[in-house]
Design an enzyme around this catalytic site. Structure first.
Site, PDB file in Angstrom:
ATOM      1  N   ARG A 114       0.875  -1.185   0.000  1.00 38.34           N
ATOM      2  CA  ARG A 114       0.000   0.000   0.000  1.00 38.34           C
ATOM      3  C   ARG A 114       0.901   1.219   0.000  1.00 38.34           C
ATOM      4  O   ARG A 114       1.681   1.428   0.921  1.00 38.34           O
ATOM      5  CB  ARG A 114      -0.928   0.006   1.221  1.00 38.34           C
ATOM      6  CG  ARG A 114      -1.654   1.319   1.389  1.00 38.34           C
ATOM      7  CD  ARG A 114      -2.770   1.292   2.408  1.00 38.34           C
ATOM      8  NE  ARG A 114      -3.926   0.572   1.901  1.00 38.34           N
ATOM      9  CZ  ARG A 114      -5.168   0.721   2.391  1.00 38.34           C
ATOM     10  NH1 ARG A 114      -5.405   1.561   3.383  1.00 38.34           N
ATOM     11  NH2 ARG A 114      -6.164   0.025   1.891  1.00 38.34           N
ATOM     12  N   HIS A 141      -7.413   0.766  -6.508  1.00 39.72           N
ATOM     13  CA  HIS A 141      -7.644  -0.083  -5.327  1.00 39.72           C
ATOM     14  C   HIS A 141      -8.347  -1.359  -5.823  1.00 39.72           C
ATOM     15  O   HIS A 141      -9.531  -1.579  -5.589  1.00 39.72           O
ATOM     16  CB  HIS A 141      -8.520   0.687  -4.327  1.00 39.72           C
ATOM     17  CG  HIS A 141      -8.494   0.133  -2.931  1.00 39.72           C
ATOM     18  ND1 HIS A 141      -7.728  -0.953  -2.576  1.00 39.72           N
ATOM     19  CD2 HIS A 141      -9.155   0.517  -1.812  1.00 39.72           C
ATOM     20  CE1 HIS A 141      -7.922  -1.200  -1.283  1.00 39.72           C
ATOM     21  NE2 HIS A 141      -8.777  -0.324  -0.806  1.00 39.72           N
ATOM     22  N   GLN A 144     -10.321  -3.846  -3.531  1.00 34.88           N
ATOM     23  CA  GLN A 144     -11.600  -3.269  -3.121  1.00 34.88           C
ATOM     24  C   GLN A 144     -12.673  -3.526  -4.195  1.00 34.88           C
ATOM     25  O   GLN A 144     -13.783  -3.971  -3.890  1.00 34.88           O
ATOM     26  CB  GLN A 144     -11.429  -1.760  -2.892  1.00 34.88           C
ATOM     27  CG  GLN A 144     -12.691  -1.057  -2.431  1.00 34.88           C
ATOM     28  CD  GLN A 144     -13.101  -1.482  -1.031  1.00 34.88           C
ATOM     29  OE1 GLN A 144     -12.307  -1.419  -0.114  1.00 34.88           O
ATOM     30  NE2 GLN A 144     -14.345  -1.918  -0.866  1.00 34.88           N
ATOM     31  N   ASP A 235     -17.202   7.435  -1.657  1.00 39.36           N
ATOM     32  CA  ASP A 235     -15.932   7.309  -0.923  1.00 39.36           C
ATOM     33  C   ASP A 235     -15.572   8.709  -0.414  1.00 39.36           C
ATOM     34  O   ASP A 235     -16.194   9.704  -0.832  1.00 39.36           O
ATOM     35  CB  ASP A 235     -14.843   6.749  -1.876  1.00 39.36           C
ATOM     36  CG  ASP A 235     -13.488   6.546  -1.192  1.00 39.36           C
ATOM     37  OD1 ASP A 235     -13.452   6.459   0.056  1.00 39.36           O
ATOM     38  OD2 ASP A 235     -12.464   6.498  -1.912  1.00 39.36           O
ATOM     39  N   CYS A 275     -16.526   2.047   0.491  1.00 31.88           N
ATOM     40  CA  CYS A 275     -15.379   1.174   0.780  1.00 31.88           C
ATOM     41  C   CYS A 275     -14.961   1.248   2.245  1.00 31.88           C
ATOM     42  O   CYS A 275     -14.319   0.335   2.748  1.00 31.88           O
ATOM     43  CB  CYS A 275     -14.213   1.520  -0.126  1.00 31.88           C
ATOM     44  SG  CYS A 275     -13.686   3.235   0.037  1.00 31.88           S
ATOM     45  N   ARG A 303     -14.024  -8.434   1.484  1.00 26.96           N
ATOM     46  CA  ARG A 303     -12.586  -8.221   1.274  1.00 26.96           C
ATOM     47  C   ARG A 303     -11.835  -9.496   1.665  1.00 26.96           C
ATOM     48  O   ARG A 303     -10.914  -9.934   0.984  1.00 26.96           O
ATOM     49  CB  ARG A 303     -12.075  -7.050   2.128  1.00 26.96           C
ATOM     50  CG  ARG A 303     -12.647  -5.676   1.802  1.00 26.96           C
ATOM     51  CD  ARG A 303     -12.226  -5.186   0.450  1.00 26.96           C
ATOM     52  NE  ARG A 303     -10.787  -5.170   0.289  1.00 26.96           N
ATOM     53  CZ  ARG A 303      -9.969  -4.195   0.719  1.00 26.96           C
ATOM     54  NH1 ARG A 303     -10.479  -3.126   1.298  1.00 26.96           N
ATOM     55  NH2 ARG A 303      -8.673  -4.257   0.518  1.00 26.96           N
TER      56      ARG A 303
HETATM   57  N1  NVA Z   1      -9.874   6.803  -1.589  1.00 28.65           N
HETATM   58  C1  NVA Z   1      -9.518   6.412  -0.248  1.00 28.65           C
HETATM   59  C2  NVA Z   1      -9.808   4.958  -0.043  1.00 28.65           C
HETATM   60  C3  NVA Z   1      -9.491   4.443   1.340  1.00 28.65           C
HETATM   61  C4  NVA Z   1      -9.779   2.968   1.475  1.00 28.65           C
HETATM   62  C5  NVA Z   1      -8.046   6.725   0.011  1.00 28.65           C
HETATM   63  O1  NVA Z   1      -7.241   6.469  -0.879  1.00 28.65           O
HETATM   64  O2  NVA Z   1      -7.736   7.222   1.078  1.00 28.65           O
HETATM   65  N1   CP Z   2     -11.441   0.032   2.281  1.00 28.95           N
HETATM   66  C1   CP Z   2     -10.168  -0.048   2.733  1.00 28.95           C
HETATM   67  O1   CP Z   2      -9.228  -0.302   1.989  1.00 28.95           O
HETATM   68  O2   CP Z   2     -10.051   0.154   4.063  1.00 28.95           O
HETATM   69  P1   CP Z   2      -8.675   0.280   4.868  1.00 28.95           P
HETATM   70  O3   CP Z   2      -8.053   1.605   4.478  1.00 28.95           O
HETATM   71  O4   CP Z   2      -9.091   0.247   6.311  1.00 28.95           O
HETATM   72  O5   CP Z   2      -7.786  -0.852   4.493  1.00 28.95           O
END
Ligand code: NVA
Ligand code: CP
Length: 318
Positions: A114, A141, A144, A235, A275, A303
């Site tokens: 990540r 993502h 997801q 989101d 999400c 997930r």
């Molecule tokens: N768009 C958000 C998704 C978090 C799961 C981010 O990247 O922070």
């Molecule tokens: N939806 C998602 O990826 O959540 P986290 O940021 O908690 O992993």
């Protein structure tokens, strides 16, 4: 059952040892087969023991769902995870990815990364001799999106012809929803304020991958966008790394809040997805998130099942 298993395996074994960096790394047959495997694992109709394999987790951003679902998925497959948080490894002191990736490939069997840039993720993949999974970048993502479409398939019994309207920022989650949805025959609308639309290259990529006459639409009017939607998705307005834009975005995105009024304009069987984590009172109201249309916790649960299926495939467990 034996022949169902072998047909699943024949779709999926070609993905064994592959990286999963983008939603486009799996084709539609592979995604549908992965969903079948995920449902078998979820219902307890299938057990896969990979025999003490190790998943390395390299997370430069916070996470609850992704991290824990990967940890539990590995445990259920008879394996384990190691936390390779850059703050406690030499990565945080500047050891190059090309060295880190080659070293970790000697210890681990698969890596989930990540981070911010997709290029950095691709660099891990280039230097790793083990599969690398996108656990979220600024661009995509994909894990997801798999869980999202599995949830939609479970709720509606199909994906082809489903209308999904995503209301909010044209971000990583929107990008993977477009690519994966296009391949599965879902009509995806991404509705954002002007200047916050999804990446045009991703839109074009999604359109080029469209199957079963699915459409990808970019628009700016949320009231119009949710008409006939079977799924309303949202989101956060400011993703991780955009925290300093939070207050500015709150003003710009105000009309893009998912509330009961907006949901009322959609199909009467509509489900609401997010999400998570959610900012209640911003992109979604408390009432909408807690409404009976909301399926966010089934979505979060999936997930685990879909990533367990993905790991089993990548690690050659079929
Ligand atoms: N768009 C958000 C998704 C978090 C799961 C981010 O990247 O922070
Ligand atoms: N939806 C998602 O990826 O959540 P986290 O940021 O908690 O992993």
């Amino acid at each position: 059952m034996a022949s169902a298993y072998s047909s699943l395996a024949s779709q999926l074994t070609s993905f064994s040892k592959n990286h999963f960096l983008s939603s486009s790394d799996l084709n539609s047959n592979q995604i549908l087969s992965l969903f079948e495997l995920a449902k078998q694992l979820k219902e307890g109709n299938r057990r896969i023991d990979l025999g003490n394999r190790v998943l390395g987790l390299i997370f430069k951003k916070a996470s609850t769902r992704t991290r824990v679902s990967f940890q539990v998925a590995m445990a259920r497959l008879g394996g384990q995870t190691v936390d390779l948080n850059p703050q406690i490894t030499q990565l945080g002191r500047g050891e190059p990815i090309k060295d880190t990736a080659r070293v970790l490939s000697r210890y681990c069997d698969v890596l989930a990364v990540r981070t911010f840039s997709q290029k950095e993720l691709e660099e891990y993949a280039e230097w790793s001799t083990i599969p690398v999974i996108n656990a979220l970048t600024d661009l995509e993502h994909p894990c997801q999106a798999l869980a999202d479409y599995l949830t939609i398939q479970e709720k509606f019994g199909k994906l082809e012809g489903i209308n999904l309207s995503y209301i909010g920022d044209g971000n990583n989650v929107a990008n993977s929803l477009m690519i994966c949805g296009a391949m599965l025959g879902v009509n995806v609308k991404i509705c954002s304020p002007k200047g916050f639309e999804a990446d045009t290259k991703i839109v074009e990529k999604a359109k080029s991958l469209s199957e079963f006459d699915s459409t990808i639409t970019i628009c700016n009017d949320p009231l119009n966008a949710v008409k006939e939607a079977h799924v309303v998705y949202t989101d956060v307005w400011a993703s991780m790394g955009q925290e300093e834009e939070h207050f500015k975005r709150k003003e710009i995105f105000e009309e893009y809040k998912v509330d009961q009024k907006l949901i009322g304009l959609a199909d009467k069987e509509v489900i609401v997805l997010h999400c998570l984590p959610a900012h209640r009172g911003e992109e979604i109201t408390e009432e909408a998130l807690e409404s009976k249309s909301s399926n966010v916790f089934d979505q979060a649960e999936n997930r685990l099942h879909v990533q367990q299926a993905l790991l089993a495939v990548q690690l050659g467990g079929l």
